[in-house]
Every structure is written in C-alpha cells, then in structure tokens.
Design a protein around this motif. Structure first.
Motif, PDB file in Angstrom:
ATOM      1  N   TRP A 381       0.806  -1.218   0.000  1.00  0.00           N
ATOM      2  CA  TRP A 381       0.000   0.000   0.000  1.00  0.00           C
ATOM      3  C   TRP A 381       0.841   1.271   0.000  1.00  0.00           C
ATOM      4  N   SER A 382       2.037   1.225   0.598  1.00  0.00           N
ATOM      5  CA  SER A 382       2.784   2.467   0.845  1.00  0.00           C
ATOM      6  C   SER A 382       4.142   2.524   0.172  1.00  0.00           C
ATOM      7  N   GLY A 383       4.775   1.367  -0.063  1.00  0.00           N
ATOM      8  CA  GLY A 383       6.126   1.347  -0.607  1.00  0.00           C
ATOM      9  C   GLY A 383       7.187   1.798   0.369  1.00  0.00           C
ATOM     10  N   GLU A 384       6.876   1.852   1.666  1.00  0.00           N
ATOM     11  CA  GLU A 384       7.834   2.355   2.647  1.00  0.00           C
ATOM     12  C   GLU A 384       8.834   1.275   3.043  1.00  0.00           C
ATOM     13  N   ALA A 385      10.094   1.701   3.211  1.00  0.00           N
ATOM     14  CA  ALA A 385      11.192   0.772   3.469  1.00  0.00           C
ATOM     15  C   ALA A 385      11.094   0.109   4.832  1.00  0.00           C
ATOM     16  N   CYS A 386      10.406   0.725   5.785  1.00  0.00           N
ATOM     17  CA  CYS A 386      10.386   0.197   7.157  1.00  0.00           C
ATOM     18  C   CYS A 386       9.835  -1.224   7.200  1.00  0.00           C
ATOM     19  N   TYR A 387       8.947  -1.569   6.276  1.00  0.00           N
ATOM     20  CA  TYR A 387       8.356  -2.909   6.307  1.00  0.00           C
ATOM     21  C   TYR A 387       9.381  -3.962   5.901  1.00  0.00           C
ATOM     22  N   TYR A 388      10.281  -3.599   4.990  1.00  0.00           N
ATOM     23  CA  TYR A 388      11.330  -4.553   4.638  1.00  0.00           C
ATOM     24  C   TYR A 388      12.504  -4.509   5.607  1.00  0.00           C
ATOM     25  N   ASP A 389      12.649  -3.435   6.344  1.00  0.00           N
ATOM     26  CA  ASP A 389      13.596  -3.470   7.466  1.00  0.00           C
ATOM     27  C   ASP A 389      13.154  -4.525   8.475  1.00  0.00           C
ATOM     28  N   TYR A 390      11.837  -4.568   8.729  1.00  0.00           N
ATOM     29  CA  TYR A 390      11.328  -5.596   9.643  1.00  0.00           C
ATOM     30  C   TYR A 390      11.470  -6.996   9.040  1.00  0.00           C
ATOM     31  N   ILE A 391      11.046  -7.152   7.780  1.00  0.00           N
ATOM     32  CA  ILE A 391      11.098  -8.480   7.159  1.00  0.00           C
ATOM     33  C   ILE A 391      12.527  -8.997   7.134  1.00  0.00           C
ATOM     34  N   ARG A 506      16.942  -0.680  -1.552  1.00  0.00           N
ATOM     35  CA  ARG A 506      16.675  -0.326  -0.155  1.00  0.00           C
ATOM     36  C   ARG A 506      17.981  -0.043   0.580  1.00  0.00           C
ATOM     37  N   MET A 507      17.998   1.083   1.293  1.00  0.00           N
ATOM     38  CA  MET A 507      19.112   1.439   2.164  1.00  0.00           C
ATOM     39  C   MET A 507      18.820   0.842   3.531  1.00  0.00           C
ATOM     40  N   PRO A 508      19.508  -0.246   3.908  1.00  0.00           N
ATOM     41  CA  PRO A 508      19.134  -0.931   5.152  1.00  0.00           C
ATOM     42  C   PRO A 508      19.246  -0.023   6.373  1.00  0.00           C
ATOM     43  N   GLN A 509      18.358  -0.241   7.291  1.00  0.00           N
ATOM     44  CA  GLN A 509      18.327   0.535   8.535  1.00  0.00           C
ATOM     45  C   GLN A 509      19.625   0.389   9.313  1.00  0.00           C
ATOM     46  N   TRP A 510      20.281  -0.766   9.198  1.00  0.00           N
ATOM     47  CA  TRP A 510      21.489  -1.041   9.971  1.00  0.00           C
ATOM     48  C   TRP A 510      22.753  -0.449   9.368  1.00  0.00           C
ATOM     49  N   ALA A 511      22.680   0.068   8.138  1.00  0.00           N
ATOM     50  CA  ALA A 511      23.872   0.570   7.447  1.00  0.00           C
ATOM     51  C   ALA A 511      24.016   2.072   7.679  1.00  0.00           C
ATOM     52  N   ASP A 512      25.132   2.498   8.245  1.00  0.00           N
ATOM     53  CA  ASP A 512      25.348   3.930   8.438  1.00  0.00           C
ATOM     54  C   ASP A 512      25.565   4.639   7.105  1.00  0.00           C
ATOM     55  N   THR A 513      26.340   4.012   6.226  1.00  0.00           N
ATOM     56  CA  THR A 513      26.654   4.612   4.933  1.00  0.00           C
ATOM     57  C   THR A 513      26.630   3.534   3.859  1.00  0.00           C
ATOM     58  N   ALA A 514      26.601   3.985   2.600  1.00  0.00           N
ATOM     59  CA  ALA A 514      26.681   3.063   1.470  1.00  0.00           C
ATOM     60  C   ALA A 514      27.406   3.757   0.326  1.00  0.00           C
ATOM     61  N   SER A 515      28.275   3.020  -0.330  1.00  0.00           N
ATOM     62  CA  SER A 515      28.891   3.522  -1.557  1.00  0.00           C
ATOM     63  C   SER A 515      28.276   2.782  -2.730  1.00  0.00           C
ATOM     64  N   VAL A 516      28.059   3.528  -3.827  1.00  0.00           N
ATOM     65  CA  VAL A 516      27.442   2.965  -5.023  1.00  0.00           C
ATOM     66  C   VAL A 516      28.320   3.308  -6.221  1.00  0.00           C
ATOM     67  N   VAL A 517      28.674   2.285  -6.981  1.00  0.00           N
ATOM     68  CA  VAL A 517      29.470   2.468  -8.198  1.00  0.00           C
ATOM     69  C   VAL A 517      28.662   1.911  -9.364  1.00  0.00           C
ATOM     70  N   ARG A 518      28.468   2.751 -10.394  1.00  0.00           N
ATOM     71  CA  ARG A 518      27.695   2.352 -11.581  1.00  0.00           C
ATOM     72  C   ARG A 518      28.645   2.258 -12.770  1.00  0.00           C
ATOM     73  N   ASN A 519      28.834   1.064 -13.266  1.00  0.00           N
ATOM     74  CA  ASN A 519      29.740   0.843 -14.393  1.00  0.00           C
ATOM     75  C   ASN A 519      31.098   1.507 -14.159  1.00  0.00           C
ATOM     76  N   GLY A 520      31.610   1.325 -12.945  1.00  0.00           N
ATOM     77  CA  GLY A 520      32.929   1.836 -12.597  1.00  0.00           C
ATOM     78  C   GLY A 520      32.955   3.283 -12.141  1.00  0.00           C
TER      79      GLY A 520
END
Length: 797
Positions: A381-391, A506-520
């Motif tokens: 119904w909402s698309g909110e990340a909190c539900y997958y943080d729980y799952i 999804r940016m996990p609730q437990w992760a303080d930071t994330a790095s993302v690299v797209r095609n290098g």
C-alpha cells in the motif's frame, strides 16, 4: 465483477461508508489526543489500488544460506506422505484411508492443519523455486480432496475431529451441527470439544488458494467454494451476537481466505461470509488506536489483521487500514524481540516490557510468518522501506534459525533466555503449528527480493538470486556477500524494449553509509524514504556495485537501557555458550559499558568475534544468531556501568536473605514438575495435567476437568500452605483444599507483577497438628478454566 449479494447479514454500501467515516474520524481524534502526530494522514495516504507487486514467481535463488534452507525444505516436503496427511479427510468422507495417520498433533482433534500448511508449502515451493515434483504432489492432494468432497455430498471437507468424554472420536461435522443449532461452547482454543476447528479449517482454505494461485489448479477453487458453501449454510442461523461468541475460539485467517475467495470468484456472498469473521472485540480497539494486546494470545490475533488488510484492498475502508497499520506499529515497535519474533508463552505482554520477558518460551514462529505477511500488505500500500527493514530482521534472525540445517526439524519457540538452546521437532513426529508454518516460510524467500512498481524495479532484500521477467524482457542478477560482508553487485542481464526504467535499492536501517558504483563510476546518492534511486536508461551488462557499512549496533530494550542486544548488518549477534547437550555453567555474559568498542573491534576469518568479557575473562565467541544450531546461546546482555553493577549485586544479596528466612520456616517443600520429588510426595493427577518449566522454574498445570493431589509431611505444627505462581498468570480459577477443607478459590488474572509470587493460605486450627497421613493438598480448576501453573508448594510453621 462482483455478483449481487446473497444472504441476510450485509449492510448497504452507503451504510458501510458512513459507518467507516464515523469510525475513522473518531479514531483520528483519539490518535491526535494520544500524540500520534501525522498518523491519520499516513493512513489517509495508504492506497489499496495495489500498484506494487512481488516478482517472486520469476525469481530463482542462487547459492546462499537461503538457498540451502529451501533445498533442505524441499527434501523434507518430498519425504512426507500426502496420503498419511489425508487419512482423516478420507475417513470422514466415508472413503477408505490409503495410509496410516501421522502422530503428534495429527492424531489429536486438530488433525488436518498440517495438510493445509503442506499444500501451501508445495505450491509456494513450485512458484518460487520451480520444483515440478511439488506441483505434482499439490495436484494429487487437490484431486484427493475433490474425491472426498464428492463422496460427502454436502461440500464438507475437513480433517479435524472431536473426542468425547468416553474417548470416542467423532468427525468434525457434529461440531458444526451443534453450532448451527445455537449450541456454542467457545473457549479460546476449544469449540464444543474440538481443538479450534475453524483455525484448522483455515489452513486448508489457505492451501487451496495457494494451489490455485501458484500451480494454476482450477479444481482447488471449486473445492474451496464447496467448503465455503457448507460453512455459509451452517452459520446462516446465527445472529450477530452468536457469531461474535463463536469467534472467542481461535479461528485463524478465515476472514482473509474468504475475502480472497470473493476477490477471485467475483462473488459477494464470500465477502459477506468473510465479514462475519471480523472479531469486533479485537479489531475495533485497534481501529481506534488502542493497544489492548496485553494477555491476548498473539497468533490468534495476527491473522485477524491479515483479514482486515485484505478487506481494505477490496473495500478501501480507511478504518481497516488504520487497524492493520496501528497493530503492525505496536507489535513491531513495542512487542517484538531483536530477532523479529514476539510474545512469551504465545501471549503478548504489556508494551515495552521485553527486558522482563527473556525466557525459554519466546518467539513462536507462526507469529513471525504472519507478521511478515502483514508487512507485505503494508508495503504494497505504501512502498515504505520500514516494512522490509522488519522483514529482513525477521528472515535473517528468526526464520533462518527456526529450521535445523539437516531439514525438516523446526522450532516452536526460539528462546531468548541466556543459556538455553533451540529445541526442534522430529521430521515425522510432533507436527506442531510451527512445523507447518516452517514449511511455508522456508519455501517463500523468493517473494521478498524484487518488486515491480510500474516500470521501476525495487530490490528489497539482498539475497543472491536471478530475476527473469519474460513478459517485459527484464533480467537481473543479484550477487551478495551478506550477511558476512556488505558487498552487493547487481547486473542487468536483460532489458528488451528498454522497459526497465528506475532501479530502487533499499538502504538498510542497519547501514550507516553506502557507496554505489555504476559501471565503474562512483555515484553520489542520498537515500529518499529509505531507498537509493538510480534512473535509466539501462543496457544489458550494466552493473551496480554497492558496499554497505556494517558497524556494531547496540539495541537497548525500551524498558531497561541496561539490557541490550547486539547487531551487525542484518544479523543479531549471540554469545556461544557451548553445546546444547552439555550443562551450562550458569554464568550469564554481561558487557562493560566502557569496554564495548575495543571488545568487538576485530572479527575472525569466519565473521565471528572472540570477546573477553568481565563475566568471561577466558573469552566468548560471538556469532550470528541464526547459525547457532545445537548450541546454547545468549542474545540479550546486561550492559553495566559501575553503579548498575552495584545495584545488581545488592538485589542478588537480598534474594539470598529471603531464601535463608524461608528455610527457617519450612516444614516440607514439593518442587512441582520434578518427577522424583513428585513421586516422593505421592502426587497423583486426574485428566489433563502436565509438568512444565518457565524461567527455569519447574511447575505443573492442570486443565479443565482435571485435578492434582499430593502429600506434604512434617513433625512440627504447620500454619501456612504456600504456593508459587507467575505474577502475570491470567484466566486461571481453581480450588485449593487441604485434607478435604477448601482453603481458597483462587483467581489468577494478572496484575501481580512480572515476577514469581508466593501466596500464603492460612490453615485452620484443626489442621495445624501433624498426623501420620500428613497434609493432603488438592488443586482442582473450575469448569472451563485451568489451574496454576504451580511452581512450588511449601508447608510453613
């Protein structure tokens, strides 16, 4: 289309809308008064139009912990005999059984519940993992059920039974016949002498729905409509009050399954029948923003909210959405343990009391599977990340820990008490409810990885898998080092007609930071509403590399910040306290506040920590909780500074002083639940009485219609009989007599604190003097109630 209504208990649509508006406005006012800022607006924004859908049937797991669990479950499903599970169904239809019935719960009046779970598991296993032998087994079961229904002639198909006082076992029809006449004797888990028949029936209905959806078996829906028609006929004579009384007995997800049946067939008669299974005593307070869950049996309630949630998707009543959302927020945020499970001894406690309910009887698995299912509704119904943080929390920590790696052995409870170990079923032994939900949950991991929202695809869980969406020509390969390390790689393997647009990660609730690299090329992204968003266009071969930081997180209990759990990445860390088959030292690990950072600074090669603690200077191994099979463990720890340590030592000294004073007054003592001590005190029982253990204290319970007797001995005059109970025990009423003289009619209904309490019963003067026969104690429950549990009996001077 939905057909015209049939039957007499439905309100007009205008009445429903007006009633819902009144309920929702009243709820909104209460929510605002309670300080729930923004909550009514959140509910108002929820949409039942279902733009999001899981792509689970197009997903295949690749090697990982989850893949291993699926394979173990598959082997178990193929080991079980469908014909043995069908034994009661054929017998009640007048057909000869093809195989001997299984034991455990399948030989009790709840018989038949496992077949429904089994049918769901087979269907889910086929849909999410492509196991063709599971589809063949599911089709066989449906054909057998169809034969049973045709032989019966009235739509009835069921496996549950009733046992009469003389031991005669009767088929379940007699229960429905009595109910239809208005003879309704509903206890929480017993309806007219049968163990929760509608709960048991629901498992079959859910299995048939899964066989229809996942395996394309049209006959499954026909069988289900026949059963629903039988139920409709039997319940037709009941008025509203009678129906609500019927719902005092656990009835599982009957409402959800009947709403789903209405959605698939387009027939409003099933929606009207579903509405009769709305339990107002539970749902109405939730729709009004009231947490009245304390002392309610947890898994009796969660399926009720699943029914409310599915109803919202068809009828768009905001009060239904409010009830489902409020319930989810309260349970996940105020009634749940670090591993995602909830409840102690199967019951909710007061909110935010987790630190006081760390016992060997926490976290029934059925509850967690149903909370995961409710989370999927709310995410849809909402698309909110909190539900997958729980799952994610629940899947990695409770679900993965619930099945033994050798397959087919499942836990009922997952203990949070330090020094305990998980206890597993035997593959063809107990057939508990959690064996059934275990089959299902370990067959359906594919459902939670990829979701579609229009032309966007969302990655919600980082479980290694491939996606092949043949209809749109989109392919993805997800590789993940989780839970050991935070590296994830996502590769585009197909994008016909450029149909893939935005990717959401999804940016996990437990992760303080994330790095993302797209095609290098490093990407500078900020999470929006819990997701990292990357727009197209995408080409085959494009690749994303992510790395999530995985710091050690300390999660304090809401009611006591000195009691904490530890988490790294998606996993709760637990202390390994030795083999399950060896005695435990009894020394609970505790953490010094000032040493936390240094103690957990280095991980071993296998992603474990060897930690030196004040309680264990020799060191303890800390590892992800899910992997500690056949090991004693600790999940929660005292996190103490010098002042808190001094308070703890003072409390322990006070307990020792109390025990010393008790020993001075004691004439005799019986440790109920201890086989040798009970034999020494000539304990006898009538009816259903059993030994148990709670918080490592042994005790004994007596169910309605039974009693227990025992003798206490001594050479000194006695003035007091002392019995020990758990302070929050409820719905217990029983008489206590000594030598035939009733001392009290005890009522245990909670309110005595979350601790063991000793209650003294004065002996009349005529019973003070010792005799050769001693003092014979009799404990007998009132009809419809249980007695105890009693955790000890003392004769005091």
């Amino acid at each position: 289309m939905i057909e015209a209504g049939v039957g007499g208990n439905a309100r007009g649509s205008g009445d429903v809308i007006r009633m819902d508006r009144r309920r929702f406005m009243a709820w909104s006012a209460m929510a605002a008064a309670a300080g729930m800022v923004g909550f009514p607006e959140t509910v108002a924004a929820l949409s039942p139009s279902l733009p999001r859908q899981s792509l689970g049937s197009q997903v295949r797991l690749t090697p990982s912990l989850f893949h291993d669990s699926v394979e173990a479950t598959h082997r178990y499903l193929m080991r079980l005999s469908a014909d043995r599970l069908l034994h009661n169904f054929r017998e009640q239809s007048g057909l000869a059984a093809k195989a001997e019935v299984y034991g455990g719960w399948e030989s009790d009046t709840i018989a038949g519940h496992t077949l429904g779970h089994y049918l769901s598991a087979l269907s889910l296993m086929y849909a999410g993992n492509g196991k063709a032998d599971c589809k063949a087994r599911a089709d066989h079961i449906v054909s057998e059920l169809q034969a049973c229904q045709q032989a019966g002639g009235d739509g009835y198909v069921a496996g549950f039974t009733r046992k009469r006082a003389d031991g005669t076992v009767e088929g379940g029809r007699v229960v429905l016949d009595e109910v239809s006449r208005g003879d309704i004797r509903a206890l929480p888990f017993d309806l007219n002498g049968s163990w929760a028949p509608f709960y048991t029936w629901h498992k079959l209905l859910a299995g048939l729905l899964d066989a229809h959806r996942c395996c394309g078996n049209a006959d499954a829906l026909q069988v289900l409509e026949g059963i629903a028609g039988y139920i409709e006929t039997k319940l037709a004579p009941l008025d509203h009050a009678q129906m609500q009384r019927l719902l005092d007995c656990e009835f599982g997800g009957m409402q959800e399954s009947l709403v789903e049946l209405g959605a698939r067939t387009g027939r409003t008669r099933w929606l009207q029948l579903a509405a009769r299974f709305s339990h107002e005593a539970v749902v109405e307070p939730l729709a009004s923003g009231k947490d009245q869950l304390n002392r309610l049996h947890a898994n009796t309630q969660i399926p009720k909210l699943l029914g409310v949630a599915r109803q919202f998707e068809l009828q768009a009543r905001k009060s239904d959405a409010a009830a489902a959302l409020f319930f989810w927020q309260r349970v996940s945020g105020h009634h749940s343990y670090a591993i995602g499970g909830n409840a102690d001894r199967e019951y909710f406690q007061s909110p935010d009391t987790i630190s006081r309910y760390l016992t060997e009887q926490t976290c029934e698995h059925c509850n967690t599977l149903n909370m995961i299912r409710l989370s999927r509704y709310l995410y849809r119904w909402s698309g909110e990340a909190c539900y997958y943080d729980y799952i994610e929390r629940a899947q990695y920590n409770h679900v993965l820990s619930q099945q033994h790696p050798d397959g087919g052995r499942f836990t009922y409870m997952t203990p949070m008490l330090s020094g305990e170990a998980r206890k597993y079923s035997e593959p063809e032994g107990e057939f508990w409810c959690c064996v059934g939900t275990g089959m299902e949950s370990h067959a359906s991991f594919s459902d939670d990885i990829f979701w579609r929202d229009g032309s966007d695809i969302t990655v919600n869980l980082y479980i290694p898998a491939t996606l092949e969406d043949a209809q749109r020509g989109v392919g993805l390969q997800l590789e993940s080092q989780l839970p050991d390390r935070g590296q994830v790689r996502l590769t585009i393997t197909g994008n016909r007609d450029a149909s893939l647009q935005r990717l959401r990660l999804r940016m996990p609730q437990w992760a303080d930071t994330a790095s993302v690299v797209r095609n290098g090329m490093p990407q500078q992204l900020q999470a929006r509403a819990g997701y990292l968003e990357l727009p197209g266009p995408w080409q085959v071969g494009d690749q994303l590399q992510l790395e999530f930081a995985m710091p050690l997180r300390v999660e304090p209990c809401a009611d006591d910040a000195t009691v904490v759990a530890l988490r790294r990445g998606p996993c709760v860390l637990a202390a390994d306290l030795g083999p399950a088959d060896q005695p435990w030292t009894g020394v609970e690990p505790w953490l010094a506040v000032e040493d936390m950072a240094s103690a957990f600074s280095m991980a071993g090669n296998d992603d474990t920590f060897q930690v030196t603690l004040p309680s264990h200077p020799q060191g303890l191994r800390f590892a992800p909780f899910h992997g500690l099979h056949d090991r004693r463990h600790a999940v929660y720890f005292r996190h103490l500074d010098a002042a808190a340590l001094a308070r703890r030592d003072s409390e322990r000294a006070a307990d020792v002083a109390i025990q010393t004073r008790l020993a001075e007054r004691q004439i005799d003592h019986l440790q109920l639940g201890d086989e040798a001590d009970e034999a020494g005190h000539r304990l006898t029982t009538v009816g259903n009485s059993y030994a148990l253990s709670y918080r490592r204290q042994k005790g004994r319970d007596v169910r309605t219609g039974g009693q227990m007797r025992f003798d206490l001995q001594g050479k000194r005059p006695a003035t007091i009989l002392r019995l020990r109970y758990w302070g929050e025990e409820h719905r217990r009423r029983f008489a206590i007599a000594v030598n035939g003289v009733v001392l009290a009619n005890e009522v245990l209904d909670g309110g005595r604190g979350d601790r063991f309490v000793d209650v003294d019963y004065a002996l009349p003067a005529a019973l003070h003097a010792p005799t050769d026969g001693g003092w014979q104690v009799r404990i007998e429950p009132e009809q419809g109630y249980s007695a105890g549990p009693v955790f000890g009996a003392w004769l005091l001077a």
